[in-house]
Structures are given as C-alpha cells and as structure tokens.
Design an enzyme around this catalytic site. Structure first.
Site, mmCIF file in Angstrom:
data_model
loop_
_atom_site.group_PDB
_atom_site.id
_atom_site.type_symbol
_atom_site.label_atom_id
_atom_site.label_comp_id
_atom_site.label_asym_id
_atom_site.label_seq_id
_atom_site.Cartn_x
_atom_site.Cartn_y
_atom_site.Cartn_z
ATOM 1 C CB ILE A 1 6.984 -4.846 2.659
ATOM 2 C CG1 ILE A 1 5.843 -3.859 2.885
ATOM 3 C CG2 ILE A 1 6.911 -5.994 3.654
ATOM 4 C CD1 ILE A 1 4.445 -4.489 2.780
ATOM 5 C CE LYS B 1 3.985 -3.702 -6.962
ATOM 6 N NZ LYS B 1 3.193 -2.552 -6.506
HETATM 7 N N1 HSE Z 1 2.655 2.047 -8.527
HETATM 8 C C1 HSE Z 1 3.065 1.134 -7.520
HETATM 9 C C2 HSE Z 1 2.057 1.137 -6.400
HETATM 10 C C3 HSE Z 1 4.429 1.508 -6.994
HETATM 11 O O1 HSE Z 1 1.240 2.058 -6.333
HETATM 12 O O2 HSE Z 1 2.073 0.207 -5.589
HETATM 13 C C4 HSE Z 1 4.992 0.493 -6.028
HETATM 14 O O3 HSE Z 1 5.246 -0.716 -6.667
#
Ligand code: HSE
Ligand code: NAP
Length: 397
Positions: free
Chosen positions: A131, A200
């Site tokens: 995204i 994140k």
């Molecule tokens: N392991 C991460 C997920 C990869 O499943 O979102 C993408 O950042």
C-alpha cells in the site's frame, strides 16, 4: 544507467529482480540495473535466476563499489543492515529499505543522517507492504493535524484470523499457509506476538504526530494466545476479531496500542481479509482517509520498493528529514474500553473479576469467558497479572 546494490535476495529481493526483468523496456525501469546482490548462501536454489557472478557474500564488494548509486536493503537482518545503511548514507548513496525492524529501531538517526548527506532514505515497503501510505502520509502532514491513525498492519495475522474465522482453520495450519505464501517474517513470532505491527505503528505514528513515538511507548498484545473458542464466542455475537495498531491524540498527549479488537461483522475493518491491510488516518481538514491493499507478498512489496527506487532515480521526493520534534506525553495509563476476556484453566487462578463483569459469556471446567463493563485497561492488566492462558480482546463501540 543507475546501479543498485541489492542486500538480500529472498521473497522481496527476487520480486524486485523479476519485475525489472519483465519491464526492461519501460522508462525509467530500463535504466535501472541490479549490479551486485548480497546473500548468505551462494548455492541456494532461487525462483528468480541471476548470473552467479552478481551474487556475493561480501557486503564490502557492494559498499565500496563507486558505480553503485542506490543501496536496496531487503535482508531483514537489523544489525548488519544498520551498519551498512549508515555506511551507505555517509558515502552519499541513496538507501531504500523494506526492513521495518531497522527503520523502527533507528528512525530518528537514519532520517537525520540522510538529510545531512543530502541523499534519500526511503522505506515505503516497510509499512503495509504494497500500500502506498508513507508518501501520501508525508503529504497529508504538511496540511493536516492527524488526530487518529489506525490500521490492520500485518498480513500474516490478518491471514490467520481470516482463515480461522471464515474456514475454521486451526491456528498452526493458517500460520504455515501464511509462511508458505511468503507473508511471514523469518521468525514468525514477531508477526503473531504483534511486534511487526508495533514497529509499523511506531513508524506511522512518529511521522503522523510529528513526535518520537518509540517501540517502548506502545502497548503490545498479539494474536498468539487467541483460541478458536474466542473466535467462535465472538462470532456468535456477530463480531469479528482483527489485530489493530492504533494511535490517538488525547489532550496534550497520545495513546498508542497494538491489540486484538472485535468489530461488528460487516463494518469496515471486518471487510479487510487475508493478507490485505488497511491504514485509516483522521486529519482535521482531510477527514478520514482509508488506504487499502495487499499488506505482504513478493510482488506487492517489491513494487513498493521499486516506487522508492524510481523516486531516487527521478529525484522527486523531498530529501529533508520528515520527522517533527513535538513533545507529546504518553497517556497509555488512561486507555479505557470494554473487553472480552477468556481465561483457560481458570480454576488454577484466584482472579477477582467480580467488579468488572458486565456479562458472563462462557463457562466450563476449563475455560471461563466474560465481557467487561467500560474499564481502564491498566486496571484489567493488574487484575490479570500472572494469568498465562488468556485472551484479551478490545470491543469496538
Ligand atoms: N510479515 C509481514 C506481514 C510482512 O505479514 O505483514 C509485511 O510487512
Ligand atoms: P527473506 O525471504 O528471508 O530474504 C532475506 C534475504 O536476505 C535472503 O536472500 C538472505 O540470504 C539475505 N540475508 C539475510 N540475512 C543476511 C545476512 N546477515 N547476510 C547476507 N544476506 C542475508 O525475507 P523477505 O521476506 O524478502 O523480507 C526482507 C525484508 O523485507 C524484511 O525486512 C521484511 O520484514 C521486509 N518485508 C517483507 C515483506 C514480505 O511480504 N515478505 C513485506 C514487507 C516488508 P539467503 O537467501 O542466502 O539466505
């Protein structure tokens, strides 16, 4: 010709090479060349073929190559990549990375170092996979004060929860499928324990709120303790569980949390299935903006990496450090809500939930589940201290 030094040739690295191989006539992709690739194992069988002389075990072969303009870091290794990314920025090479663990841990330092060296440090693929969210977010914060940001930020967890909810798949089997599809981290416990979502959220919230909101400022509960029973009991109440990362501004401060959250079936977040992600941003002028798309996987992630590479090649983003220097107080102590709580082997514990129970949901010899009144999260966590096998799910109003 722009030369790339690629650190890592796994899911994302090979996805990038595949796209470049297949779009070699398009502008400006035709001018991008992967010159050298760092790996750990030269003999490994790989889906995407490259000539053997491009592969190296020695990072310095890449770092010291004066013809390499951009370092693309997709190893997942935090210590090695920190050393190499710093070296690259100091040597005035642009850096593109998908490594949220790296960005989250060293966000302020690397952002500043890039500005000081007048080079790009871009990490679009590190949040919500395919995204486009960070570039739009950097645009939005020029105009808007963001008061709330929340999202489904981990493809693996969303895949597992979708499969458990819709198909009754067992947790272990759903996780194995997510791993097979290339969604999970090398150590999938960082997905299921919520750490990947936390990293994140750390990146998004620090950008959105213009204030350093670090990993340790975010409460983190994953999905690893949820049972099929929890999904079933909430499904009977027409509710669906999602792993949500959320930050909200509350008078002079913020609250930041990663937690399983149950939404009314059919509402926006319940429509985000499998490895799809979403990020929802509330700005004072923009209103609510919802971003949606594939949150993990080979090509969506490589595509996001490539958009950053193109921005370096075309020199079209701002090289200024995008991080603000507001000082906001952490108000996590005041987080309140209604919760679903399930305790397994409940007879082994002396837990006094008496004052907080709104409704008893389930009881047998092994499991005991309730829904609370509106309570302070910190009070609930105090009451539950020492309880091992439990589910704690926040209920959306
Ligand atoms: N392991 C991460 C997920 C990869 O499943 O979102 C993408 O950042
Ligand atoms: P991966 O499949 O495990 O690939 C990692 C690659 O890096 C492998 O080629 C490995 O070499 C190499 N590598 C790892 N450590 C190394 C070291 N110390 N020295 C040299 N080479 C090393 O990982 P991935 O899924 O592509 O993910 C890469 C990064 O992108 C991670 O930070 C991940 O969080 C991020 N990301 C992934 C996705 C996704 O959907 N997969 C989405 C968004 C972001 P060998 O092949 O020789 O072992």
């Amino acid at each position: 010709m722009v030369n790339i030094g690629l650190l890592g040739f796994g899911t994302v690295g090979q996805g990038l090479a595949h796209i470049l191989n297949n779009k070699s006539e398009a502008t400006p992709l035709k001018d991008i060349n992967i010159k050298k690739i760092l790996v750990r194992n030269l003999e490994k069988e790989r889906k995407v073929k490259v000539s053997k002389d491009k592969l190296t075990l020695n990072p310095q072969e890449i770092m010291e190559d004066k013809e390499i303009d951009i370092i693309v870091e997709v190893t997942g290794d935090v210590d090695l990549s920190y050393r190499l990314v710093k070296e690259a920025l100091n040597n005035k090479k642009h850096v593109v990375t998908a490594n949220k663990a790296l960005v989250s841990k060293h966000f302020e330092e690397l952002s500043l170092l890039a500005e000081e060296n007048d080079v790009y440090f871009l990490y679009e693929a590190s949040v919500a996979g395919g995204i486009p969210i960070l570039k739009p977010l950097k645009d939005q914060i020029r105009v808007n004060n963001i008061s709330r940001l929340r999202g489904i930020l981990n493809g693996t967890c969303n895949y597992i929860l979708t499969k458990m909810t819709d198909e009754g798949l067992d947790y272990g089997q759903a996780l194995r499928e997510a791993q097979g599809l290339g969604y999970a981290e090398a150590d999938p416990s960082s997905d299921v324990k919520g750490l990947d979502t936390l990293r994140k959220l750390r990146i998004l919230s620090t950008l959105a709120f213009g204030s350093a909101i670090r990993e340790e400022d975010i409460i983190c509960h994953g999905i690893d303790k949820l049972l099929a029973l929890d999904i079933k009991l909430l499904k009977e109440r027409e509710m669906v569980i999602k792993l949500i990362g959320e930050v909200v501004e509350v008078d002079g401060g913020y609250q930041a949390i990663v937690q399983p959250k149950a939404f009314k079936d059919g509402s926006y977040f319940t429509m985000i299935r499998e490895a799809y992600n979403t990020v929802s941003i509330e700005g004072d002028f923009s209103g609510v903006l919802n971003f949606y798309g594939p949150g993990a996987g080979m090509y969506p992630t490589a595509n996001a990496v490539l958009t950053d590479i193109i921005d370096c090649v075309m020199n079209i983003q701002d090289k200024k450090n995008p991080l603000g220097n507001r000082k906001l107080e952490n108000k996590n102590e005041d987080i309140r809500g209604k919760y679903y709580i399930r305790i397994s082997n409940w007879k082994d514990y002396e837990v006094d939930l008496g004052g907080v129970i709104e409704e008893k949901v389930f009881e047998d010899d092994k499991d005991f589940a309730i829904i609370t009144k509106e309570v302070r999260l910190s009070d609930i966590l105090n009451i539950l201290e020492g309880v091992e096998n439990l589910a704690l799910v926040n209920l959306e109003d």
